[in-house]
Structures are given as structure tokens and as C-alpha cells.
Design a protein around this motif. Structure first.
Motif, short mmCIF file in Angstrom:
data_model
loop_
_atom_site.label_atom_id
_atom_site.label_comp_id
_atom_site.label_asym_id
_atom_site.label_seq_id
_atom_site.Cartn_x
_atom_site.Cartn_y
_atom_site.Cartn_z
N VAL A 173 1.32 -1.07 -0.19
CA VAL A 173 0.19 -0.08 -0.10
C VAL A 173 0.70 1.46 0.20
CG1 VAL A 173 -2.12 1.28 1.82
CG2 VAL A 173 -2.09 -0.83 0.76
N SER A 174 1.86 1.21 0.79
CA SER A 174 3.00 2.17 0.36
C SER A 174 3.82 2.66 -0.34
CB SER A 174 3.86 2.32 1.90
OG SER A 174 4.66 1.21 1.26
N THR A 175 3.57 1.96 -1.32
CA THR A 175 4.71 1.40 -2.42
C THR A 175 3.52 2.28 -3.51
OG1 THR A 175 4.93 -0.59 -3.11
CG2 THR A 175 6.51 0.33 -1.80
N GLY A 176 1.81 2.04 -3.12
CA GLY A 176 1.36 2.23 -4.38
C GLY A 176 0.40 0.81 -5.01
N ALA A 177 1.09 0.21 -4.26
CA ALA A 177 1.14 -1.04 -5.53
C ALA A 177 -0.18 -2.38 -5.22
CB ALA A 177 2.21 -2.59 -4.86
N LYS A 178 -0.71 -1.87 -4.10
CA LYS A 178 -2.46 -2.22 -3.79
C LYS A 178 -3.11 -1.01 -2.76
CE LYS A 178 -2.46 -6.79 -2.66
NZ LYS A 178 -2.19 -8.06 -1.48
N ARG A 179 -4.54 -0.97 -3.06
CA ARG A 179 -4.68 0.07 -2.72
C ARG A 179 -5.09 -0.02 -1.27
NH1 ARG A 179 -8.29 -1.39 -5.84
NH2 ARG A 179 -10.20 -1.61 -4.13
N LYS A 180 -5.54 0.50 0.02
CA LYS A 180 -5.79 0.43 1.41
C LYS A 180 -6.49 -0.27 1.53
CE LYS A 180 -6.59 3.17 5.41
NZ LYS A 180 -6.80 4.61 5.95
N ALA A 181 -8.17 -0.11 0.67
CA ALA A 181 -9.65 -0.24 0.67
C ALA A 181 -9.18 -1.97 0.16
CB ALA A 181 -10.61 0.37 0.12
N GLU A 182 -8.31 -2.94 -0.58
CA GLU A 182 -8.41 -3.95 -0.52
C GLU A 182 -8.23 -4.89 -0.03
OE1 GLU A 182 -5.39 -6.55 -3.85
OE2 GLU A 182 -5.61 -4.15 -4.60
N VAL A 183 -6.60 -3.84 0.76
CA VAL A 183 -5.92 -4.82 1.50
C VAL A 183 -7.20 -5.10 3.19
CG1 VAL A 183 -4.51 -4.71 3.10
CG2 VAL A 183 -3.53 -4.50 0.88
N LEU A 184 -7.49 -4.07 3.62
CA LEU A 184 -8.40 -3.83 4.13
C LEU A 184 -9.44 -4.43 4.47
CD1 LEU A 184 -8.96 0.06 5.79
CD2 LEU A 184 -7.93 -1.85 6.49
N GLU A 185 -10.54 -4.93 3.13
CA GLU A 185 -11.03 -5.38 3.07
C GLU A 185 -10.65 -6.98 3.32
OE1 GLU A 185 -14.06 -7.28 -1.07
OE2 GLU A 185 -13.37 -5.13 -1.00
N THR A 186 -9.37 -7.36 2.52
CA THR A 186 -9.14 -8.88 2.46
C THR A 186 -9.35 -9.43 3.98
OG1 THR A 186 -8.17 -8.39 0.60
CG2 THR A 186 -6.87 -10.41 2.12
N CYS A 187 -8.02 -8.48 4.96
CA CYS A 187 -7.92 -8.28 6.31
C CYS A 187 -9.16 -9.17 7.35
CB CYS A 187 -7.46 -7.47 6.69
SG CYS A 187 -5.74 -7.52 6.35
N LEU A 188 -10.47 -8.46 6.68
CA LEU A 188 -11.32 -8.18 7.78
C LEU A 188 -12.47 -9.55 7.22
CD1 LEU A 188 -12.87 -4.88 7.25
CD2 LEU A 188 -12.17 -5.44 9.32
N GLU A 189 -12.12 -10.07 5.40
CA GLU A 189 -12.66 -11.07 5.32
C GLU A 189 -12.25 -12.06 5.79
OE1 GLU A 189 -12.65 -11.29 0.75
OE2 GLU A 189 -13.76 -9.73 1.03
N GLN A 190 -10.66 -12.00 6.43
CA GLN A 190 -9.75 -13.41 6.71
C GLN A 190 -11.05 -12.98 8.34
OE1 GLN A 190 -6.18 -12.41 5.81
NE2 GLN A 190 -6.09 -13.66 4.23
N MET A 191 -10.91 -11.86 8.76
CA MET A 191 -10.79 -12.20 10.42
C MET A 191 -13.01 -12.50 10.78
SD MET A 191 -8.47 -11.63 12.42
CE MET A 191 -6.59 -12.26 10.61
N LYS A 192 -13.81 -11.83 10.08
CA LYS A 192 -14.76 -12.32 9.55
C LYS A 192 -15.21 -13.67 9.82
CE LYS A 192 -19.31 -10.78 7.78
NZ LYS A 192 -19.67 -10.53 6.98
N ALA A 193 -14.23 -14.85 8.75
CA ALA A 193 -14.61 -16.22 8.82
C ALA A 193 -14.21 -16.93 9.23
CB ALA A 193 -13.90 -16.61 7.43
N CYS A 194 -12.82 -16.45 10.21
CA CYS A 194 -12.78 -17.08 11.93
C CYS A 194 -13.43 -16.34 12.57
CB CYS A 194 -10.96 -16.36 12.34
SG CYS A 194 -9.94 -16.73 13.49
N PHE A 195 -13.45 -15.06 12.71
CA PHE A 195 -14.89 -15.24 14.54
C PHE A 195 -15.45 -16.24 14.13
CE2 PHE A 195 -18.14 -12.84 15.41
CZ PHE A 195 -18.02 -12.68 16.52
N LEU A 196 -17.03 -16.23 13.04
CA LEU A 196 -18.00 -16.93 12.36
C LEU A 196 -17.19 -18.14 12.80
CD1 LEU A 196 -19.15 -14.90 9.17
CD2 LEU A 196 -20.40 -14.71 11.47
#
Length: 154
Positions: A123-146
Motif C-alpha cells: 500500500v505504501s508503494t502504491g502497488a495495492k490499494r488500502k481498501a483492497e488490503v482492508l477488505e481482505t484482512c477483514l474478510e479473513q478475520m470475519k471468517a475466523c470469527f464466524l
């Protein structure tokens, strides 16, 4: 004879064939037997320097944030640090790891955090978007939580 094929009913078939006449049976006859008494020992406890080195190798944190990660482990009572700066897991820390393992998760291992750190660098180098990284992390954590919620309700 070991070959790349074998004959069966006059047809050569692919595979491994062994001629039983070529087998050699070897026997092992020990000449001495020694029994040593002792007990298994746990690995030595990690020092702060060992932990920082392991975090660096795994790509977890930066020079500015590594000590914050360690402070969180101590503040949350997952581990204690003795006067020799060696870490010991607490009962809570061990229970957390065993609970994750029982549910089939390896959340206590460095992979997830290292992947998140790597994504943040992208994200800091512009290779990924912040929203994309947040969405991926949140999906992983949500799946784990469920999964954990379902595990606890059964």
C-alpha cells in the motif's frame, strides 16, 4: 531386475517391475546396546533479542513498531518477561494457542501478521490499494470469527 515397465499377458505395461530373484535380504545385528537415562527438556526461552530477530526474519513490524508488538503481548498477559529479558508464556497465552490449534487455526504463528505487514508495504508503494488490503484482512478475520462463534455454539 528393475525396469520402467513390466510384462503382463504378453503386453508391456508402464510401471515398476521387480524380479524377486534379484532381491537381497539384509539383516542388521547390533553389536552393542547403550541406554542413557534422562528427560526431554523444553526449548530455551526466547530472549527479547531472539524474539526481535525472529520477528524481523518473518517480516513482522518495523524497527519502530516491533517493541509495540512485544508490549501488547505483555500488556495482554500472553507472556511475561523475566529479569534476563526472557519470555515465558502465561496460562492465558498457552490456552489461547491451544484453543486456536483445537479449532484448526494457526493464528499464533507469524504468517498472518507477516502477510498483513507485506500488504501494508505494498500500500505504501502504491502497488495495492488500502481498501483492497482492508477488505481482505477483514474478510479473513470475519471468517475466523464466524467459525469460532459456530464452534463455541456447538
Amino acid at each position: 531386475m528393475i525396469g520402467k515397465g513390466y510384462r503382463q499377458g504378453g503386453v508391456v505395461r508402464p510401471g515398476l517391475a521387480i524380479d524377486v530373484h534379484d532381491l537381497v535380504i539384509l539383516q542388521f545385528a547390533p553389536t552393542t546396546l547403550t541406554l542413557d537415562s534422562g528427560v526431554t527438556r523444553p526449548p530455551t526461552l526466547l530472549s527479547e533479542a531472539d524474539l526481535l530477530n525472529s520477528m524481523d526474519k518473518a517480516g513482522i513490524g518495523t524497527d519502530a513498531t516491533m517493541h509495540d508488538h512485544i508490549k501488547k503481548l505483555l500488556d495482554r498477559c500472553y507472556a511475561t518477561k523475566d529479569s534476563n529479558t526472557r519470555f515465558s508464556p502465561t496460562s492465558l497465552g498457552e490456552a489461547l494457542v491451544m484453543g486456536y490449534d483445537d479449532m484448526g487455526y494457526e493464528l499464533w504463528k507469524p504468517y498472518l501478521r507477516a502477510m498483513m505487514e507485506s500488504d501494508m508495504k505494498l500500500v505504501s508503494t502504491g502497488a495495492k490499494r488500502k481498501a483492497e488490503v482492508l477488505e481482505t484482512c477483514l474478510e479473513q478475520m470475519k471468517a475466523c470469527f464466524l467459525d469460532v462463534s459456530q464452534y463455541m455454539n456447538n
